[in-house]
Write a protein that holds these residues in place. Structure first.
Motif, PDB file in Angstrom:
ATOM      1  N   ILE A 115       0.184  37.949 -42.860  1.00  0.00           N
ATOM      2  CA  ILE A 115       0.414  37.192 -41.627  1.00  0.00           C
ATOM      3  C   ILE A 115       0.930  35.795 -41.946  1.00  0.00           C
ATOM      4  O   ILE A 115       1.864  35.297 -41.306  1.00  0.00           O
ATOM      5  CB  ILE A 115      -0.892  37.115 -40.803  1.00  0.00           C
ATOM      6  N   VAL A 116       0.340  35.166 -42.951  1.00  0.00           N
ATOM      7  CA  VAL A 116       0.781  33.827 -43.359  1.00  0.00           C
ATOM      8  C   VAL A 116       2.219  33.857 -43.863  1.00  0.00           C
ATOM      9  O   VAL A 116       3.043  33.013 -43.497  1.00  0.00           O
ATOM     10  CB  VAL A 116      -0.160  33.262 -44.440  1.00  0.00           C
ATOM     11  N   SER A 117       2.537  34.848 -44.676  1.00  0.00           N
ATOM     12  CA  SER A 117       3.888  34.949 -45.230  1.00  0.00           C
ATOM     13  C   SER A 117       4.929  35.132 -44.123  1.00  0.00           C
ATOM     14  O   SER A 117       5.976  34.468 -44.123  1.00  0.00           O
ATOM     15  CB  SER A 117       3.955  36.117 -46.224  1.00  0.00           C
ATOM     16  N   ARG A 118       4.656  36.031 -43.172  1.00  0.00           N
ATOM     17  CA  ARG A 118       5.595  36.243 -42.071  1.00  0.00           C
ATOM     18  C   ARG A 118       5.739  34.979 -41.225  1.00  0.00           C
ATOM     19  O   ARG A 118       6.843  34.611 -40.814  1.00  0.00           O
ATOM     20  CB  ARG A 118       5.121  37.404 -41.190  1.00  0.00           C
ATOM     21  N   GLY A 119       4.627  34.326 -40.986  1.00  0.00           N
ATOM     22  CA  GLY A 119       4.668  33.120 -40.167  1.00  0.00           C
ATOM     23  C   GLY A 119       5.453  31.996 -40.810  1.00  0.00           C
ATOM     24  O   GLY A 119       6.205  31.285 -40.136  1.00  0.00           O
ATOM     25  N   LEU A 120       5.306  31.846 -42.118  1.00  0.00           N
ATOM     26  CA  LEU A 120       6.041  30.783 -42.816  1.00  0.00           C
ATOM     27  C   LEU A 120       7.539  31.043 -42.781  1.00  0.00           C
ATOM     28  O   LEU A 120       8.341  30.112 -42.673  1.00  0.00           O
ATOM     29  CB  LEU A 120       5.550  30.681 -44.259  1.00  0.00           C
ATOM     30  N   GLN A 121       7.933  32.295 -42.880  1.00  0.00           N
ATOM     31  CA  GLN A 121       9.353  32.639 -42.841  1.00  0.00           C
ATOM     32  C   GLN A 121       9.955  32.385 -41.464  1.00  0.00           C
ATOM     33  O   GLN A 121      11.150  32.101 -41.337  1.00  0.00           O
ATOM     34  CB  GLN A 121       9.547  34.098 -43.235  1.00  0.00           C
ATOM     35  N   ALA A 122       9.128  32.463 -40.445  1.00  0.00           N
ATOM     36  CA  ALA A 122       9.621  32.288 -39.077  1.00  0.00           C
ATOM     37  C   ALA A 122       9.788  30.818 -38.694  1.00  0.00           C
ATOM     38  O   ALA A 122      10.437  30.507 -37.705  1.00  0.00           O
ATOM     39  CB  ALA A 122       8.665  32.960 -38.093  1.00  0.00           C
ATOM     40  N   TRP A 123       9.223  29.921 -39.497  1.00  0.00           N
ATOM     41  CA  TRP A 123       9.284  28.489 -39.177  1.00  0.00           C
ATOM     42  C   TRP A 123      10.086  27.751 -40.227  1.00  0.00           C
ATOM     43  O   TRP A 123       9.913  27.955 -41.430  1.00  0.00           O
ATOM     44  CB  TRP A 123       7.876  27.893 -39.118  1.00  0.00           C
ATOM     45  N   ASP A 124      10.938  26.869 -39.763  1.00  0.00           N
ATOM     46  CA  ASP A 124      11.702  26.007 -40.658  1.00  0.00           C
ATOM     47  C   ASP A 124      10.910  24.714 -40.859  1.00  0.00           C
ATOM     48  O   ASP A 124      10.753  23.920 -39.938  1.00  0.00           O
ATOM     49  CB  ASP A 124      13.076  25.691 -40.052  1.00  0.00           C
TER      50      ASP A 124
END
Length: 512
Positions: A387-396
């Motif tokens: 979840i953390v990995s996906r979330g970080l990729q979604a935010w610049d």
């Protein structure tokens, strides 16, 4: 913590129905009269800035279970993320608490006062009332500060080590010792204050301390810290439950059987012996055993095992599901004869794990997740990392909105554990049962701490260069002044030489 008190007797609590604990729990004779004063009124974490009772009450909707986040992203160090939600009705209040703080330790070095900066985050999971968790969230850091100050002069020594006769003690060991001592100090203080204040129940404790280039994660209980790096989870704590601490508890029961009264035994059986089993063989293990063996069941084996059940259903003395933390000084197990106190088996001793941030390669995607067991009961370490990995990729991280990335991640994690209400049951997105416990989550980026350390070092080097330049210029000025004085003295000597020669010439003339 859901269902932690199957046969608990809280003699000094009173009003348990108000905090959602069943009124059917048997009450033993009070150990002491119940104080009415509260040391701290019920609160939510200070950084949420919920000041009024009405604001706090809005967060306590058990039917909706709103996810609460800080109003101001700058309220937490490094724009760290935080989110919480209340339980589904097991207690009136959200019994979790949280704390975040930045400060420094003053130390005198070479006649000059220097500051050792630190940043701390902590979560406290209360049970049988929020009083103990509220107190710990306000008082623990004071105890940590005092203990760190007591060793501060050794923390900034040469190479971070202190020489005690023939033994070298590292600064890391001193920080760990400060945390351990502070945990014990706080628990002892709570025990004394329970006699003066209405402070029911107890709480688990999970703290993350950033200091001197390292991350220290201290855990006493079943909350959990996980370092997420490149979609992988690296545990930074260990869950303490009756099952994971079975050996310690059984050994204590065997060494001090009087603590168990006449109701409980330290022995463990493959299943609970019944009266019809007397005279037959059953697998068991003693406190000193890691394997299993047979024994003939006797009358003495009819006592209830001090550790019973498996997983989240395990209980110590048929009462409590955690074995480390603060409080619970007045908690007693159900007993027909005498009093069986549970506190002697509980411990505030934290396990401390260390990450050397200074020497590690840290990226913007490295985050520390701290969560109470409401998260970990239904979400695995690996799921959290994903979840953390996906979330970080979604935010610049470079955009203006990037400062909200960690708050968004904290919300995602709470949502993953809370799920949605479907047909009167809370369900996760995959259809599995969601937690109905309180949930508290921090998502803490590691890189800002390392970058901050580098900025501090650059400033120190710049100051040293300025001081060196000032010293060099001073030395040059002194050398110029010295050269000038030497030239003046030389001229004075030379100007007197002809007079001396003339006098000598006259003297020579007289002799001839």
């Amino acid at each position: 913590m859901l269902g932690r008190f199957r046969s608990a007797v809280y003699s000094a609590i009173g009003g348990l129905e108000e905090d959602g604990v069943s009124a059917n729990i048997r009450q033993g004779s009070p150990l002491h009269s119940k104080p009415s004063r509260e040391k701290y009124r019920y609160q939510r974490p200070h950084f949420l800035r919920l000041e009024t009772e009405d604001e706090i009450q809005v967060t306590a909707d058990h039917a909706v279970r709103p996810i609460i986040v800080p109003r101001d992203v700058s309220a937490l160090p490094w724009a760290a993320g935080y989110a919480e939600t209340i339980n589904a009705g097991k207690s009136r209040h959200n019994e979790d608490q949280a704390m975040a703080r930045q400060g420094s330790i003053g130390v005198l070095v070479g006649g000059k006062m220097e500051q050792i900066p630190y940043t701390v985050f902590a979560v406290f999971d209360g049970h049988a009332g929020a009083g103990c968790a509220v107190t710990a969230s306000n008082d623990l850091m004071t105890a940590v500060q005092v203990r760190l100050e007591s060793v501060a002069s050794h923390l900034v020594g040469e190479e971070g080590n202190t020489k005690w006769f023939s033994r070298t003690i590292s600064s890391e060991s001193l920080v760990i010792g400060a945390l351990e001592s502070a945990f014990w100090d706080t628990d002892q203080q709570i025990g004394e204050e329970k006699k003066m204040y209405n402070m029911p129940g107890g709480c688990t404790v999970l703290m993350a301390l950033f200091i001197l280039g390292k991350l220290y994660v201290a855990n006493a209980g079943d909350s959990r810290g996980v370092l997420c790096r490149a979609a992988k989870a690296y545990p930074m704590s260990y869950d303490f439950t009756p099952v994971t601490e079975r050996t310690r508890l059984m050994q204590l029961g065997k060494l001090a059987p009087h603590l168990l009264g006449e109701e409980y035994t330290w022995l463990e059986y493959s299943r609970r012996p019944l009266r019809k089993d007397i005279g037959s063989r059953m697998l068991y293990r003693d406190a000193h055993m890691t394997g299993w063996a047979y024994k003939i069941i006797q009358e003495s084996d009819m006592k209830f095992p001090m550790v019973f059940g498996e997983g989240k259903r395990s209980r110590l003395l048929a009462t409590i599901g955690v074995t480390r933390g603060f409080g619970d000084h007045d908690l007693r197990a159900q007993a027909q004869h005498g009093t069986v106190l549970i506190k002697p088996f509980l411990s505030p001793q934290p396990e401390v794990r260390v990450l050397d941030v200074d020497t590690e390669t840290i990226t913007a995607d490295d985050v520390l997740v701290l969560g109470t067991d409401g998260l970990w009961d239904v979400v695995t370490n690996e799921e959290v990392a994903a979840i953390v990995s996906r979330g970080l990729q979604a935010w610049d991280n470079e955009s203006r909105a990037g400062k909200y990335r960690y708050i968004s991640l904290a919300q995602d994690l709470v949502m993953a554990a809370r799920g949605k209400l479907k047909e009167r049951n809370w369900r996760r997105s995959n259809g599995d049962p969601a937690t109905i416990d309180d949930i508290t989550v921090f998502v803490i980026p590691i890189l800002p701490y390392k970058q901050g350390m580098q900025v501090d070092r650059d400033q120190e080097l710049l100051q040293e260069e300025v001081q060196v330049n000032i010293l060099d210029k001073g030395m040059e000025a002194m050398e110029v002044e010295k050269e000038t004085e030497t030239e003046v003295n030389d001229e004075h000597v030379i100007s007197n030489l002809p007079q001396v020669v003339d006098e000598n010439a006259d003297l020579n003339g007289d002799f001839t």
